[in-house]
Design an enzyme around this catalytic site. Structure first.
Site, mmCIF file in Angstrom:
data_model
loop_
_atom_site.group_PDB
_atom_site.id
_atom_site.type_symbol
_atom_site.label_atom_id
_atom_site.label_comp_id
_atom_site.label_asym_id
_atom_site.label_seq_id
_atom_site.Cartn_x
_atom_site.Cartn_y
_atom_site.Cartn_z
ATOM 1 N N HIS A 8 -4.619 -1.837 -5.937
ATOM 2 C CA HIS A 8 -4.331 -0.406 -5.913
ATOM 3 C C HIS A 8 -5.244 0.306 -6.893
ATOM 4 O O HIS A 8 -5.838 -0.305 -7.777
ATOM 5 C CB HIS A 8 -2.858 -0.124 -6.228
ATOM 6 C CG HIS A 8 -2.387 -0.639 -7.551
ATOM 7 N ND1 HIS A 8 -1.613 -1.768 -7.665
ATOM 8 C CD2 HIS A 8 -2.582 -0.193 -8.811
ATOM 9 C CE1 HIS A 8 -1.345 -1.988 -8.940
ATOM 10 N NE2 HIS A 8 -1.923 -1.047 -9.656
ATOM 11 N N ASP A 15 0.822 -1.220 0.000
ATOM 12 C CA ASP A 15 0.000 0.000 0.000
ATOM 13 C C ASP A 15 0.853 1.266 0.000
ATOM 14 O O ASP A 15 0.436 2.311 0.501
ATOM 15 C CB ASP A 15 -0.959 0.014 1.206
ATOM 16 C CG ASP A 15 -1.768 -1.261 1.308
ATOM 17 O OD1 ASP A 15 -2.430 -1.611 0.316
ATOM 18 O OD2 ASP A 15 -1.730 -1.916 2.374
#
Length: 430
Positions: free
Chosen positions: A40, A12
Site C-alpha cells: 500500500h 486494497d
C-alpha cells in the site's frame, strides 16, 4: 492498549491511509502476518511512500515498529525497502524497526518454486504475486523452514537451506533455476546486518502491553484472502483476520480496544477466484479507471464490481469489527445509481441465501440479489463533515451501517491524507 486495522474484502481497501492517520497517537506500530506480497501507499507531507514488508508506522518519527512472528520475512526486501524510505527523506528508520526472531525466512528459492507451482496448476492457477509466500508457509507448516534466529547459527542455517533446495530439486529437476550456494553466500552478509534488528517479540509485546503502550496493528491482505475463511484455494497462505493478529503478535485479547474493518465503497479483487459482484461491463471499467485500480505490489489491474454486503457481513462475523472505515466513496461520485449486493439467491428454488458458503461450487451457482440506491452526482472530496455530504451519499453510508450493524466511523472522500471524515468518534476508544 491495541487498535487493529483489518481488511474486510479481498485487500486494497485503503488500510494504509487509516494507519497513517492513527499512527501519530501510537507508540508501536506492528504487522502480524503475510510477507512482502502486501502493498500500500501512504502520502505524507506531499511524499508518496510504498510499503510492502515494513509497517507504515515508520512514517511517524516517534513510533517504534515491529514485524511479528507470523510474517514470512524476505531479507533482501527488508533492506531494500528501508533504503527507499531513507532516499525519500525518512530519517532514523533503522533505529525504529524490529523483527521477531520467530519469523520464517522467505528465500529466493521460495519465489522460484512459487512460479513453478503456478505453471503446474495451469488454468487453475491461484494468481499469486510470485513472491514465494505460499511456499514459505508450506515449509513452515511442514516444519522444514528456517526461522530468523537460525540465520545466526551458520551450521544449522546452511544445512537446512541445502535440504530445502535439494527437496525442491528432486521435485522440479532442471526446471528449478536456483543456486543454493549463491544464496548462502549472500546470507553471510545479511547475518551481520540483520542482528541489530532481531528481537524476542513475545517479551517485547508483553512489556509493551504491561506498560500500557498504545499499539497500532495493521493487518495485511484481507479476510476474504484468509487461508481458513477466504475463498479457498484462491487465498493467501496466512490467517489475515483477527485470529492471525493475536497469534502473530502474541497480543492479549483483553487489551484490544478497537477492531476497525476497512471496506471499499465498491469491491475489487486481484488474481483468480470467485467475485460474485464483479462487473465486466461499463460500470466495472469505470470503477477501475476512476479508482486507479492497479496493484502497488504487482502493477496488475484489479477486477472491479459493486459492494457485496453478504461478504461484509460474513467478514464482520469473523473479525467482530467495532467500527468500519468506508473508503473511496468519492469514486462513486458520477454514478446515476449504485448497486449493492444484499443477498444471494438459489435460481432453482428462488430461495435467498444471506450467508457466504464455503463450497465454491455452491457459491458459483447462486445469483446476486441487488438493491439499487440513487447516486449523488457531485464531487464530495471537499466535504469536511458528515453533513457536508449529499443526502444520497449519507443514505448510502447509513444503508451499509444498518445492514451490517457496525458504526461507520471513518469515511474516505479522496486520495489525500486529509480526505477523511471522522464520524461517530465516540465509538472509537482512545
Amino acid at each position: 492498549m491495541a487498535t487493529i486495522i483489518l481488511g474486510s474484502q479481498w485487500g486494497d481497501e485503503g488500510k494504509g491511509k487509516l494507519t497513517d492517520i492513527l499512527c501519530p497517537k501510537a507508540q508501536i506500530c506492528a504487522r502480524a502476518a503475510g510477507g512482502h506480497n502486501a502493498g500500500h501507499s501512504i502520502v505524507a507531507n506531499g511524499v508518496e511512500y510504498d510499503f510492502h514488508l515494513l509497517p507504515s508506522g515508520l512514517v511517524n518519527p516517534n513510533c517504534m515498529n515491529l514485524i511479528g512472528s507470523s510474517v514470512v520475512f524476505h531479507v533482501p526486501s527488508f533492506f531494500s525497502e528501508l533504503s527507499k524510505l531513507e532516499e525519500k527523506g525518512l530519517t532514523d528508520v533503522h533505529n525504529r524497526i524490529l523483527v521477531s526472531d520467530r519469523c520464517h525466512v522467505d528465500f529466493d528459492l521460495h519465489a522460484a518454486v512459487d512460479g513453478l507451482e503456478e505453471v503446474e496448476l495451469g488454468d487453475r492457477k491461484i494468481g499469486t504475486t510470485g513472491r514465494g509466500i505460499g511456499p514459505s508457509y508450506s515449509t513452515k507448516m511442514a516444519r522444514s523452514g528456517v526461522r530468523i534466529h537460525e540465520i545466526f547459527n551458520e551450521e544449522i542455517f546452511e544445512r537446512k537451506l541445502r535440504q530445502l533446495a535439494n527437496g525442491y530439486k528432486k521435485r522440479f529437476g532442471d526446471l528449478l533455476k536456483y543456486d543454493v550456494e549463491e544464496e548462502i553466500a549472500r546470507f553471510k552478509e545479511y547475518r551481520v546486518k540483520l542482528a541489530p534488528y532481531t528481537v524476542d517479540a513475545v517479551q517485547y509485546m508483553k512489556q509493551a502491553q504491561d506498560r500500557g503502550y498504545k499499539i497500532l496493528i495493521e493487518g495485511a491482505n484481507a479476510l476474504m484472502l484468509d487461508i481458513d475463511y477466504g475463498t479457498y484455494p484462491y487465498v493467501t497462505s496466512s490467517n489475515t483476520g483477527l485470529g492471525g493478529i493475536i497469534t502473530g503478535l502474541s497480543i492479549n485479547p483483553t487489551k484490544i480496544d478497537n477492531i476497525i474493518g476497512v471496506v471499499k465503497a465498491y469491491t475489487t479483487r486481484v488474481g483468480g477466484g470467485p467475485f460474485k459482484t464483479e462487473d465486466l461491463e461499463e460500470a466495472g471499467t469505470k470503477l477501475q479507471d476512476i479508482g486507479r485500480e492497479w496493484g502497488v505490489s504487482t502493477g496488475r489491474k484489479r477486477r472491479c464490481g459493486w459492494l457485496d454486503l453478504v461478504v461484509l457481513k460474513y467478514s464482520t462475523a469473523i473479525n467482530n469489527y467495532t467500527a468500519l472505515n468506508l473508503t473511496k466513496l468519492d469514486i462513486l461520485d458520477t454514478f446515476e445509481t449504485i448497486k449493492v449486493a444484499v443477498a444471494y439467491k438459489d435460481p432453482q428454488t428462488g430461495e435467498e441465501v444471506e450467508y457466504f458458503p464455503a463450497d465454491l461450487g455452491i457459491l458459483d451457482s447462486l445469483e446476486v440479489v441487488y438493491k439499487e440506491l440513487p447516486g449523488w452526482n457531485k464531487p464530495i472530496t471537499d466535504c469536511k463533515t458528515y453533513y457536508d455530504l449529499p443526502k444520497e451519499a449519507r443514505a448510502y453510508v447509513e444503508f451499509i451501517e444498518e445492514f451490517v450493524g457496525v458504526p461507520i466511523c471513518y469515511i474516505g472522500t479522496g486520495p489525500k491524507r486529509e480526505d477523511m471524515i471522522v464520524r461517530k468518534a465516540s465509538a472509537i476508544k482512545e
